[in-house]
Structure formats: structure tokens, C-alpha cells
Design an enzyme around this catalytic site. Structure first.
Site, PDB file in Angstrom:
ATOM      1  N   SER A 285       0.834  -1.210   0.000  1.00  0.00           N
ATOM      2  CA  SER A 285       0.000   0.000   0.000  1.00  0.00           C
ATOM      3  C   SER A 285       0.864   1.253   0.000  1.00  0.00           C
ATOM      4  CB  SER A 285      -0.943   0.014   1.206  1.00  0.00           C
ATOM      5  OG  SER A 285      -1.934  -0.971   1.057  1.00  0.00           O
TER       6      SER A 285
ATOM      7  N   HIS B 299      -3.175   4.370   7.565  1.00  0.00           N
ATOM      8  CA  HIS B 299      -3.208   4.617   6.118  1.00  0.00           C
ATOM      9  C   HIS B 299      -3.643   6.055   5.844  1.00  0.00           C
ATOM     10  CE1 HIS B 299      -2.880   0.652   3.869  1.00  0.00           C
ATOM     11  NE2 HIS B 299      -2.685   0.312   5.126  1.00  0.00           N
TER      12      HIS B 299
END
Length: 188
Positions: A14, A53
Site C-alpha cells: 500500500s 493509512h
């Protein structure tokens, strides 16, 4: 440009996918849409993971939380980071009540959803999709694990076939599996 970034849990996939939508790849304040396909959860660990995130993404990025990834890709007017295909598939299998049901009850409907996503993927001008690399271990003992691993593996193959680039992230290191010119690392 369609880029598929795959890897295991905590491989850095990611983070690397995010970097592909930052300078020097795009202007500093490019209008990137972060497409979060995972369901909301009351699980504290999941909530903390999502928060980490969010903290590292630029403030200029917009976040869209939906399990209708195909519609989101179709409606996008700028670059998209789809994170991730594994959570998208999980949501589809949940909606279809597929985990323990015979595949004849849900398989054709899942195939339609995958075809719709694949069409949107093909039509996308600039998308980076994150997915999980599954199946390098033993075959899962439980049916639900086998359904997930089998279907995600097939989905990954389908999108990788039309991707301009496929990247594998292992221990934070990025390996190029496929380049825009169609070459495959170590391939024939």
C-alpha cells in the site's frame, strides 16, 4: 496507466502504491481519489490500521469508501488508488452469502461483478490497484479460505493480464513482474 501492486500482509504494497501517485509521478497536489473498498468495522485493530493509512496520505486526496469499485472507477475524473482488491472481494462474497453456499448459487453473480470491475479497470485512464498475493502457503483448511484464495488469485490474474505494470512487493522491496511494453521479468 493501470498498475497492479501485489504482495503479502505488511509487505509495503500500500505504501508503494501510494508513492506511485506522488511526485515525481504526479504533481504535488494532484486530485487523487483513494478508493477504500473495505467495510467499516468495530474491530479496534482494523480501525487503527485504517487510521495509519489515512495519516500518511496527502490532505489533497479525497477518500471514497464503497464496495462498488466499478462505479467509482467509471465516475473518476482523475487518478485513483484502489485499496484493495482483497477487501473488495470479501465484501462481494459477504453480499452474496458465498462463504459456505454452493458455488452454483453465487458464482455466476460474482463472475458478473468481476466482469464489470474488469471493464471499468480497462476503461480507467490512471489507476493503481493494491491486492494481496495469496496461495503461496498451504491450501486453506476451511472452505471459506479456499473460496477466497481461489477467487482472488483468478481476479489478480485477470487484472494483471491487462495491466500496464504489475509490481510485487516483498519485505518492502519492489520487484517488477510486468512492464508497460508487455515484457515479463524473467519471462519468455
Amino acid at each position: 496507466m493501470r498498475v497492479l501492486v501485489t504482495g503479502g500482509v505488511r509487505s509495503g504494497k500500500s505504501r508503494h502504491a501510494e508513492s506511485l501517485l506522488l511526485p515525481p509521478h504526479l504533481p504535488l497536489h494532484a486530485p487523487v481519489t483513494y478508493l477504500a473498498t473495505g467495510p467499516r468495522s468495530d474491530d479496534a485493530d482494523w480501525t487503527a490500521r485504517v487510521a495509519r493509512h489515512r495519516e500518511r496520505r496527502p490532505a489533497s486526496w479525497s477518500t471514497l469508501e464503497t464496495t462498488d469499485a466499478a462505479a467509482a472507477l467509471t465516475d473518476a475524473t482523475g487518478p485513483v488508488l484502489l485499496d484493495c482488491l482483497g477487501t473488495w472481494l470479501t465484501a462481494q462474497l459477504d453480499e452474496l452469502d458465498a462463504w459456505e453456499a454452493p458455488e452454483s448459487r453465487w458464482g455466476p453473480r460474482l463472475d458478473e461483478r468481476i466482469a464489470t470491475l474488469d471493464s471499468a479497470w480497462h476503461a480507467s485512464r490512471h489507476v493503481v490497484a493494491v491486492t494481496n498475493e495469496v496461495g503461496w502457503g498451504v491450501v486453506p483448511e476451511h472452505r471459506s479460505g479456499r473460496v477466497f484464495a481461489d477467487r482472488l488469485g483468478l481476479l489478480n490474474q485477470r487484472l494483471a493480464a491487462s495491466a500496464d505494470r504489475v509490481l510485487l512487493v516483498v519485505a518492502g522491496q519492489v520487484l517488477t513482474v510486468k512492464e508497460a511494453d508487455g515484457s515479463v521479468e524473467g519471462g519468455a
